[in-house]
Design a protein around this motif. Structure first.
Motif, PDB file in Angstrom:
ATOM      1  N   ARG A  39       2.343  -0.266  -2.148  1.00  0.00           N
ATOM      2  CA  ARG A  39       1.897   0.899  -1.376  1.00  0.00           C
ATOM      3  C   ARG A  39       1.421   2.028  -2.283  1.00  0.00           C
ATOM      4  NH1 ARG A  39       6.130  -1.110   1.709  1.00  0.00           N
ATOM      5  NH2 ARG A  39       7.711   0.237   0.768  1.00  0.00           N
ATOM      6  N   LYS A  40       2.046   2.193  -3.429  1.00  0.00           N
ATOM      7  CA  LYS A  40       1.586   3.197  -4.385  1.00  0.00           C
ATOM      8  C   LYS A  40       0.185   2.863  -4.897  1.00  0.00           C
ATOM      9  CE  LYS A  40       6.191   4.546  -6.000  1.00  0.00           C
ATOM     10  NZ  LYS A  40       7.145   4.531  -7.134  1.00  0.00           N
ATOM     11  N   LEU A  41      -0.070   1.570  -5.094  1.00  0.00           N
ATOM     12  CA  LEU A  41      -1.410   1.153  -5.531  1.00  0.00           C
ATOM     13  C   LEU A  41      -2.460   1.497  -4.489  1.00  0.00           C
ATOM     14  CD1 LEU A  41      -0.621  -2.368  -7.041  1.00  0.00           C
ATOM     15  CD2 LEU A  41      -1.437  -0.381  -8.291  1.00  0.00           C
ATOM     16  N   LEU A  42      -2.117   1.304  -3.230  1.00  0.00           N
ATOM     17  CA  LEU A  42      -3.080   1.541  -2.155  1.00  0.00           C
ATOM     18  C   LEU A  42      -3.382   3.018  -1.950  1.00  0.00           C
ATOM     19  CD1 LEU A  42      -1.771  -0.997   0.522  1.00  0.00           C
ATOM     20  CD2 LEU A  42      -3.723  -1.274  -1.023  1.00  0.00           C
ATOM     21  N   THR A  43      -2.478   3.891  -2.392  1.00  0.00           N
ATOM     22  CA  THR A  43      -2.670   5.325  -2.152  1.00  0.00           C
ATOM     23  C   THR A  43      -2.998   6.095  -3.427  1.00  0.00           C
ATOM     24  OG1 THR A  43      -0.281   5.692  -2.402  1.00  0.00           O
ATOM     25  CG2 THR A  43      -1.100   5.294  -0.175  1.00  0.00           C
ATOM     26  N   ARG A  44      -3.244   5.391  -4.519  1.00  0.00           N
ATOM     27  CA  ARG A  44      -3.518   6.090  -5.779  1.00  0.00           C
ATOM     28  C   ARG A  44      -4.878   6.789  -5.717  1.00  0.00           C
ATOM     29  NH1 ARG A  44      -5.923   1.168  -6.771  1.00  0.00           N
ATOM     30  NH2 ARG A  44      -7.726   1.225  -8.188  1.00  0.00           N
ATOM     31  N   GLY A  45      -5.017   7.833  -6.513  1.00  0.00           N
ATOM     32  CA  GLY A  45      -6.288   8.525  -6.627  1.00  0.00           C
ATOM     33  C   GLY A  45      -7.180   7.872  -7.665  1.00  0.00           C
ATOM     34  N   PRO A  46      -8.464   8.218  -7.710  1.00  0.00           N
ATOM     35  CA  PRO A  46      -9.396   7.605  -8.653  1.00  0.00           C
ATOM     36  C   PRO A  46      -9.085   7.898 -10.112  1.00  0.00           C
ATOM     37  CG  PRO A  46     -10.393   9.479  -7.537  1.00  0.00           C
ATOM     38  CD  PRO A  46      -9.106   9.205  -6.844  1.00  0.00           C
ATOM     39  N   ASP A  47      -8.321   8.966 -10.382  1.00  0.00           N
ATOM     40  CA  ASP A  47      -8.007   9.322 -11.768  1.00  0.00           C
ATOM     41  C   ASP A  47      -6.615   8.851 -12.184  1.00  0.00           C
ATOM     42  OD1 ASP A  47      -6.720  10.984 -10.031  1.00  0.00           O
ATOM     43  OD2 ASP A  47      -6.941  12.784 -11.264  1.00  0.00           O
ATOM     44  N   HIS A  83       2.292   0.567 -12.003  1.00  0.00           N
ATOM     45  CA  HIS A  83       2.826   0.117 -10.712  1.00  0.00           C
ATOM     46  C   HIS A  83       2.564  -1.378 -10.527  1.00  0.00           C
ATOM     47  CE1 HIS A  83       3.815   4.136  -9.709  1.00  0.00           C
ATOM     48  NE2 HIS A  83       2.609   4.535  -9.349  1.00  0.00           N
ATOM     49  N   ALA A  84       1.376  -1.818 -10.899  1.00  0.00           N
ATOM     50  CA  ALA A  84       1.011  -3.228 -10.735  1.00  0.00           C
ATOM     51  C   ALA A  84       1.878  -4.123 -11.614  1.00  0.00           C
ATOM     52  CB  ALA A  84      -0.463  -3.420 -11.046  1.00  0.00           C
ATOM     53  N   ARG A  85       2.152  -3.690 -12.849  1.00  0.00           N
ATOM     54  CA  ARG A  85       3.019  -4.481 -13.725  1.00  0.00           C
ATOM     55  C   ARG A  85       4.420  -4.591 -13.134  1.00  0.00           C
ATOM     56  NH1 ARG A  85       0.373  -1.438 -17.709  1.00  0.00           N
ATOM     57  NH2 ARG A  85       2.165  -0.053 -18.032  1.00  0.00           N
ATOM     58  N   HIS A  86       4.914  -3.472 -12.607  1.00  0.00           N
ATOM     59  CA  HIS A  86       6.239  -3.519 -11.990  1.00  0.00           C
ATOM     60  C   HIS A  86       6.243  -4.473 -10.800  1.00  0.00           C
ATOM     61  CE1 HIS A  86       8.217  -0.667 -14.474  1.00  0.00           C
ATOM     62  NE2 HIS A  86       7.555   0.399 -14.059  1.00  0.00           N
ATOM     63  N   LEU A  87       5.187  -4.457 -10.021  1.00  0.00           N
ATOM     64  CA  LEU A  87       5.096  -5.358  -8.870  1.00  0.00           C
ATOM     65  C   LEU A  87       5.189  -6.816  -9.322  1.00  0.00           C
ATOM     66  CD1 LEU A  87       2.605  -5.062  -5.921  1.00  0.00           C
ATOM     67  CD2 LEU A  87       2.905  -7.238  -7.086  1.00  0.00           C
TER      68      LEU A  87
END
Length: 221
Positions: A121-129, A137-141
């Motif tokens: 969910r954090k990946l889906l709501t991240r900003g462009p920067d 976050h992806a590595r933790h996932l």
């Protein structure tokens, strides 16, 4: 504060650290038992950060409650490679020896899938920067899914990843295209739904007995 067990966790423990990476420490302490009998509850967690080393310490009872719920970060304290322990008292050795008693199928499934879902969910709501943080976050996932499935199927929490660079590369791809995580989440959920080796409930009586030994050890009249 009587430190019972502590060690280096996080990216160093996973094998994902790079030059300049933070060194995270986690530990378990016991308050003097006498302090548990007053009106005020003693402190349950102590967190320090810059300029001090990043360190999180949980009081023994709180640590046990978190571990019984299969909290991934807390649980890894009793599964670290030997060289990463910095304090390892006899009571800490006892806790490591009964780490299997903390595990249960439902808690592991819910916790590891739940924490991985939070990262998604954090990946889906991240900003462009926020690409560097998105990659983290992806590595933790990826790590959580790999560790959770292996724990479910073998009863062993492997903290040091077998293919850390592969996890790092997967994290970069997923950070760029979060939808790539969806098949990983679905596959992990499928495997976690199959029968594993973990018991249906933790052995709380053994954990309770250990905690009572801690209270006796740190009683001051």
């Amino acid at each position: 504060m009587h430190v019972v067990l502590s060690g280096v966790v996080g990216s160093t423990a996973y094998g994902l650290a790079r030059p300049g990476s933070d060194v995270d420490r986690l530990g378990l302490f016991a308050v003097p038992t006498e302090e548990l009998h007053g009106l005020q509850r003693p402190v349950e967690s102590v967190v320090s950060s810059a300029p001090e080393p990043d360190r999180t310490m949980h009081e023994a009872a709180k640590w046990c409650r978190l571990a019984l719920s299969a909290n991934p970060t807390v649980s890894e304290l009793v599964w670290l490679p030997d060289e990463l322990y910095e304090v390892r008292t006899p009571l800490g050795e006892e806790l490591i020896a009964l780490r299997g008693a903390l595990l249960s199928e439902r808690a592991v499934r819910g916790s590891y899938l739940g924490y991985a879902g939070q990262q998604f969910r954090k990946l889906l709501t991240r900003g462009p920067d926020e690409r560097p943080r998105a990659a983290k976050h992806a590595r933790h996932l990826v790590r959580l899914l790999e560790q959770g499935v292996r724990l479910h199927e073998t009863g062993e929490l492997v903290v040091r990843l077998t293919e850390p660079e592969q996890v790092r590369e997967s994290g970069e791809r997923i950070a760029a295209r979060p939808e790539l995580a969806e098949p990983l989440l679905a596959e992990a959920e499928r495997r976690l739904d199959r029968p594993g080796v973990l018991p249906s409930a933790p052995d709380e009586s053994r954990v309770e007995a250990w905690l009572r030994r801690v209270r006796r050890a740190y009683w001051t009249a």
